[in-house]
Design an enzyme around this catalytic site. Structure first.
Site, short mmCIF file in Angstrom:
data_model
loop_
_atom_site.label_atom_id
_atom_site.label_comp_id
_atom_site.label_asym_id
_atom_site.label_seq_id
_atom_site.Cartn_x
_atom_site.Cartn_y
_atom_site.Cartn_z
N ARG A 1 154.05 74.54 -27.00
CA ARG A 1 154.90 75.55 -27.64
C ARG A 1 155.41 76.56 -26.59
N PHE B 1 113.28 88.86 -50.08
CA PHE B 1 113.67 88.27 -51.37
C PHE B 1 112.81 88.76 -52.53
N TRP C 1 128.42 73.30 -59.82
CA TRP C 1 128.83 73.18 -58.41
C TRP C 1 128.21 71.97 -57.74
N GLN D 1 147.79 85.44 -21.37
CA GLN D 1 146.37 85.78 -21.28
C GLN D 1 145.70 85.90 -22.65
N GLY E 1 150.96 80.06 -35.06
CA GLY E 1 152.00 80.84 -35.75
C GLY E 1 152.23 80.28 -37.14
N GLY F 1 121.86 80.57 -58.27
CA GLY F 1 122.42 79.95 -57.08
C GLY F 1 121.52 80.17 -55.89
N PHE G 1 123.05 65.82 -56.28
CA PHE G 1 121.83 66.63 -56.19
C PHE G 1 122.00 67.87 -57.06
N ARG H 1 120.93 70.93 -44.22
CA ARG H 1 121.43 72.05 -43.40
C ARG H 1 121.50 71.65 -41.93
N GLU I 1 124.48 75.30 -49.52
CA GLU I 1 123.27 75.04 -48.72
C GLU I 1 122.67 76.33 -48.19
P1 TGC Z 1 109.70 80.85 -51.46
O1 TGC Z 1 108.69 81.63 -52.25
O2 TGC Z 1 110.03 81.29 -50.07
O3 TGC Z 1 109.27 79.32 -51.37
C1 TGC Z 1 108.84 78.60 -52.52
C2 TGC Z 1 107.90 77.51 -52.07
O4 TGC Z 1 108.61 76.58 -51.22
C3 TGC Z 1 107.98 76.54 -49.93
N1 TGC Z 1 109.06 76.38 -48.96
C4 TGC Z 1 109.35 75.21 -48.39
N2 TGC Z 1 108.79 74.01 -48.45
C5 TGC Z 1 109.33 73.00 -47.75
N3 TGC Z 1 110.43 73.17 -46.99
C6 TGC Z 1 111.02 74.38 -46.88
N4 TGC Z 1 112.11 74.52 -46.15
C7 TGC Z 1 110.50 75.47 -47.60
N5 TGC Z 1 110.84 76.77 -47.76
C8 TGC Z 1 109.95 77.30 -48.59
C9 TGC Z 1 107.22 77.84 -49.82
O5 TGC Z 1 106.17 77.74 -48.91
C10 TGC Z 1 106.75 78.03 -51.23
O6 TGC Z 1 105.66 77.14 -51.44
P2 TGC Z 1 104.47 77.54 -52.42
O7 TGC Z 1 103.52 76.40 -52.32
O8 TGC Z 1 103.92 78.85 -51.90
O9 TGC Z 1 105.08 77.68 -53.79
O10 TGC Z 1 111.03 80.74 -52.34
P3 TGC Z 1 111.98 81.87 -52.89
O11 TGC Z 1 112.08 81.69 -54.37
O12 TGC Z 1 111.59 83.23 -52.39
O13 TGC Z 1 113.40 81.46 -52.26
C11 TGC Z 1 113.58 81.48 -50.89
C12 TGC Z 1 115.04 81.19 -50.53
C13 TGC Z 1 115.98 82.26 -51.07
C14 TGC Z 1 115.13 81.18 -49.02
C15 TGC Z 1 115.47 79.81 -51.04
O14 TGC Z 1 115.30 79.66 -52.36
C16 TGC Z 1 116.88 79.41 -50.64
O15 TGC Z 1 116.99 78.75 -49.61
N6 TGC Z 1 117.97 79.74 -51.41
C17 TGC Z 1 119.29 79.20 -51.14
C18 TGC Z 1 119.59 78.12 -52.18
C19 TGC Z 1 120.30 76.97 -51.60
O16 TGC Z 1 120.40 76.75 -50.40
N7 TGC Z 1 120.85 76.13 -52.48
C20 TGC Z 1 121.50 74.93 -52.03
C21 TGC Z 1 121.84 74.06 -53.21
S1 TGC Z 1 122.32 72.42 -52.75
C22 TGC Z 1 123.80 72.59 -52.06
O17 TGC Z 1 124.33 73.61 -51.84
C23 TGC Z 1 124.44 71.35 -51.69
S2 TGC Z 1 126.01 71.51 -51.00
C24 TGC Z 1 126.17 69.91 -50.67
C25 TGC Z 1 127.28 69.52 -49.84
O18 TGC Z 1 128.33 69.22 -50.41
O19 TGC Z 1 127.08 69.37 -48.57
P1 FAD Z 2 125.01 83.87 -55.59
O1 FAD Z 2 123.61 83.44 -55.41
O2 FAD Z 2 125.40 84.47 -56.89
O3 FAD Z 2 125.36 84.90 -54.41
C1 FAD Z 2 126.51 85.76 -54.47
C2 FAD Z 2 126.46 86.67 -53.24
O4 FAD Z 2 125.28 87.45 -53.27
C3 FAD Z 2 126.43 85.87 -51.94
O5 FAD Z 2 127.21 86.53 -50.96
C4 FAD Z 2 124.96 85.93 -51.52
O6 FAD Z 2 124.79 85.85 -50.12
C5 FAD Z 2 124.55 87.29 -52.06
N1 FAD Z 2 123.11 87.38 -52.32
C6 FAD Z 2 122.39 86.66 -53.22
N2 FAD Z 2 121.09 86.99 -53.14
C7 FAD Z 2 120.98 87.91 -52.17
C8 FAD Z 2 119.90 88.63 -51.59
N3 FAD Z 2 118.62 88.43 -51.99
N4 FAD Z 2 120.17 89.52 -50.61
C9 FAD Z 2 121.42 89.71 -50.17
N5 FAD Z 2 122.49 89.07 -50.67
C10 FAD Z 2 122.27 88.18 -51.65
N6 FAD Z 2 124.56 73.16 -55.37
C11 FAD Z 2 123.79 72.07 -55.66
O7 FAD Z 2 122.70 72.20 -56.19
N7 FAD Z 2 124.24 70.81 -55.40
C12 FAD Z 2 125.45 70.58 -54.82
O8 FAD Z 2 125.82 69.43 -54.57
C13 FAD Z 2 126.28 71.70 -54.51
N8 FAD Z 2 127.54 71.51 -54.02
C14 FAD Z 2 128.37 72.58 -53.85
C15 FAD Z 2 129.71 72.36 -53.52
C16 FAD Z 2 130.58 73.44 -53.38
C17 FAD Z 2 132.02 73.18 -53.06
C18 FAD Z 2 130.10 74.76 -53.53
C19 FAD Z 2 131.03 75.93 -53.34
C20 FAD Z 2 128.79 74.98 -53.90
C21 FAD Z 2 127.91 73.90 -54.08
N9 FAD Z 2 126.58 74.09 -54.51
C22 FAD Z 2 125.79 73.00 -54.80
C23 FAD Z 2 126.12 75.41 -54.89
C24 FAD Z 2 125.74 76.30 -53.71
O9 FAD Z 2 124.53 75.90 -53.13
C25 FAD Z 2 125.67 77.75 -54.20
O10 FAD Z 2 127.01 78.14 -54.45
C26 FAD Z 2 125.01 78.68 -53.22
O11 FAD Z 2 123.64 78.38 -53.08
C27 FAD Z 2 125.18 80.17 -53.59
O12 FAD Z 2 124.91 80.39 -54.95
P2 FAD Z 2 125.96 81.21 -55.85
O13 FAD Z 2 127.32 80.60 -55.64
O14 FAD Z 2 125.42 81.23 -57.23
O15 FAD Z 2 126.00 82.66 -55.24
#
Ligand code: TGC
Ligand code: FAD
Length: 392
Positions: free
Chosen positions: A276, A391, A169, A287, A347, A144, A136, A251, A371
């Site tokens: 241990r 945000f 990533w 405790q 330990g 990020g 993905f 999530r 995530e």
């Molecule tokens: P925002 O303006 O709030 O929303 C944009 C549009 O999306 C809609 N929306 C949703 N729709 C469906 N489901 C949801 N959960 C939704 N949340 C929001 C929202 O209504 C809006 O729609 P529209 O029609 O008005 O455009 O977006 P924002 O740009 O302000 O960002 C919000 C924020 C920061 C919360 C979001 O972008 C976020 O969650 N950031 C974190 C990024 C993240 O989690 N990345 C993960 C990458 S994948 C990964 O990490 C995989 S790890 C895999 C593994 O190994 O397990």
């Molecule tokens: P940044 O966004 O640069 O954040 C850095 C710091 O700033 C964090 O502490 C954050 O909390 C803070 N910060 C950022 N914005 C704000 C704010 N508005 N207010 C306050 N604090 C803030 N992504 C995918 O798409 N697909 C995958 O399969 C995937 N797999 C992953 C696997 C691993 C092992 C790891 C480590 C990451 C993976 N990711 C994947 C990416 C992951 O989702 C991102 O690392 C994550 O979303 C955070 O982005 P970043 O690392 O760029 O941190």
């Protein structure tokens, strides 16, 4: 090699709330993990390799697309069953759960929810068995937490689009057959595309050097003028809400998975503390050690209750993004705190690979970041309860 003695901990009789089918599914996943993964996981983490021979077994226990309908090769299970499978996998290793949650929630889910019938029939059955593995691509080097700022984009060219950009990533990218990639079209609207290995200009370099999630492959996705047929664009949903909808599902799985990691750390510390001897008695009799153990099982039990209720809400289609955020944030933080405490209880032995705690602790440093980071989830809750968006 360590013998896996884990039996589960159920302080509030949560099993009474599960159906017979849910218990069978959980127990089958636990038995498979004990037999196939526990004996090899430390070596895989040490060597930094994902054990790919486990993929058919993951498919067989229903870990790939548990809730995807059977007509597409999924197991057609409910959300609590999905959660229980994730718990059992992460009880062993977060990387193992990562592979299953990416495949299920970040690859199969968008194809199922946003794909055409032809895309579903082509990809879902092979993904369900583990014959094909997907990844993905949302995160970019410069985007990020703020994926909406992504620069990966495509332009139309006849029946195809030409894709350029880079993702970073990305779990499983180095060996995945397909990638669900989020990119902007010429109007700046985000769409999901299925990019297939072998398409010219598409490469997936491995990222080495992780001290966390070492038994899970992580890499990049590079798109250099990749020609993708328009028929590979997911037609049914666009905009940032499309990938965010997948994240809700993933999530949710992590909230359950983190309980598994916490249970394994607690179980290890409890057993060790009874065996241990220091100052003439088991350290479990002191405790200070009892306080640590009592707080661990209290926090695990609270997380189990929270997550079970979330599962019910999700089964009813009523779980909100903010509720899922709260559970992911709480449970991962709970697990990492327990891992740190449990490591101290062993330990010096706590740093050794004879025990799983240090591996869990390091893994959870990724889980608390990916995530959506711990901070981002707090801000999602903050926005939900105040109506103020931190945000923007
Ligand atoms: P925002 O303006 O709030 O929303 C944009 C549009 O999306 C809609 N929306 C949703 N729709 C469906 N489901 C949801 N959960 C939704 N949340 C929001 C929202 O209504 C809006 O729609 P529209 O029609 O008005 O455009 O977006 P924002 O740009 O302000 O960002 C919000 C924020 C920061 C919360 C979001 O972008 C976020 O969650 N950031 C974190 C990024 C993240 O989690 N990345 C993960 C990458 S994948 C990964 O990490 C995989 S790890 C895999 C593994 O190994 O397990
Ligand atoms: P940044 O966004 O640069 O954040 C850095 C710091 O700033 C964090 O502490 C954050 O909390 C803070 N910060 C950022 N914005 C704000 C704010 N508005 N207010 C306050 N604090 C803030 N992504 C995918 O798409 N697909 C995958 O399969 C995937 N797999 C992953 C696997 C691993 C092992 C790891 C480590 C990451 C993976 N990711 C994947 C990416 C992951 O989702 C991102 O690392 C994550 O979303 C955070 O982005 P970043 O690392 O760029 O941190």
């Amino acid at each position: 090699m360590r013998t896996d003695l884990f039996q589960g901990h159920d302080y509030f009789n949560m099993d009474d709330l599960l159906t017979e089918e849910q218990k069978l599914i959980r127990d089958a996943a636990r038995a498979w993990v004990k037999q196939e993964v526990s004996p090899i996981i430390e070596e895989a983490a040490e060597k930094q390799v994902f054990p790919k021979h486990l993929l058919p077994g993951l498919g067989a226990i229903g870990a790939f697309g548990p809730y995807i309908p059977e007509e597409y090769g999924g197991a057609g299970l409910d959300q609590i069953s999905y959660g229980l499978i994730m718990q059992e996998l992460e009880r062993c290793d977060s990387g193992l759960r990562s592979t299953a949650s990416v495949q299920s929630s970040l690859v199969m889910y968008p194809i199922w929810k946003y794909g055409s019938e032809a895309q579903k029939m082509k990809f879902l059955p092979k993904l369900a068995t583990g014959e094909w593995i997907g990844c993905f691509g949302l995160t970019e080097p410069d985007h990020g937490s703020n994926p909406g700022g992504m620069i990966t984009s495509y332009v139309e060219d006849g029946d195809d689009v030409i894709l350029n950009g880079a993702k970073m990533w990305i779990s499983n990218s180095p060996f995945a057959q397909i990638a669900v990639v989020w990119a902007k079209n010429e109007a700046g609207r985000i769409h999901g595309l299925i990019v297939e290995r072998g398409m010219e200009g598409f490469t997936t370099p491995t990222m080495k050097g992780k001290w966390s999630l070492r038994a899970s492959d992580t890499g990049e996705l590079i798109f250099d003028n990749v020609r993708v047929p328009k028929s590979n664009i997911l037609p049914e949903k666009s905009g940032l809400g499309a990938p965010l909808g997948c994240l809700d599902s993933a999530r949710f799985g992590i909230a359950w998975g983190a309980i598994g990691a916490a249970l394994d750390c607690y179980d290890t510390a409890l057993r060790y503390s009874k065996e241990r001897i220091q100052f003439g008695k088991p350290i479990a009799a002191f405790q200070l050690q009892q306080k640590k153990l009592a707080e661990m099982i209290t926090e695990i039990t609270k997380a189990q209750l929270l997550t079970f209720r979330l599962g019910q809400l999700r089964n009813e289609g009523r779980a909100t993004t903010a509720q899922i955020s709260m559970a992911k944030r709480n449970n991962v933080d709970m697990a990492i705190t327990i891992a740190r405490e449990a490591r101290q209880m062993l330990g010096a032995m706590g740093i050794m690979n004879e025990y799983p705690i240090m591996r869990h602790m390091m893994n959870l440093e990724s889980v608390i970041t990916y995530e959506g980071t711990h901070d981002i989830h707090l801000l999602i809750t903050g926005m939900d309860i105040t109506g103020e968006n931190a945000f923007k």
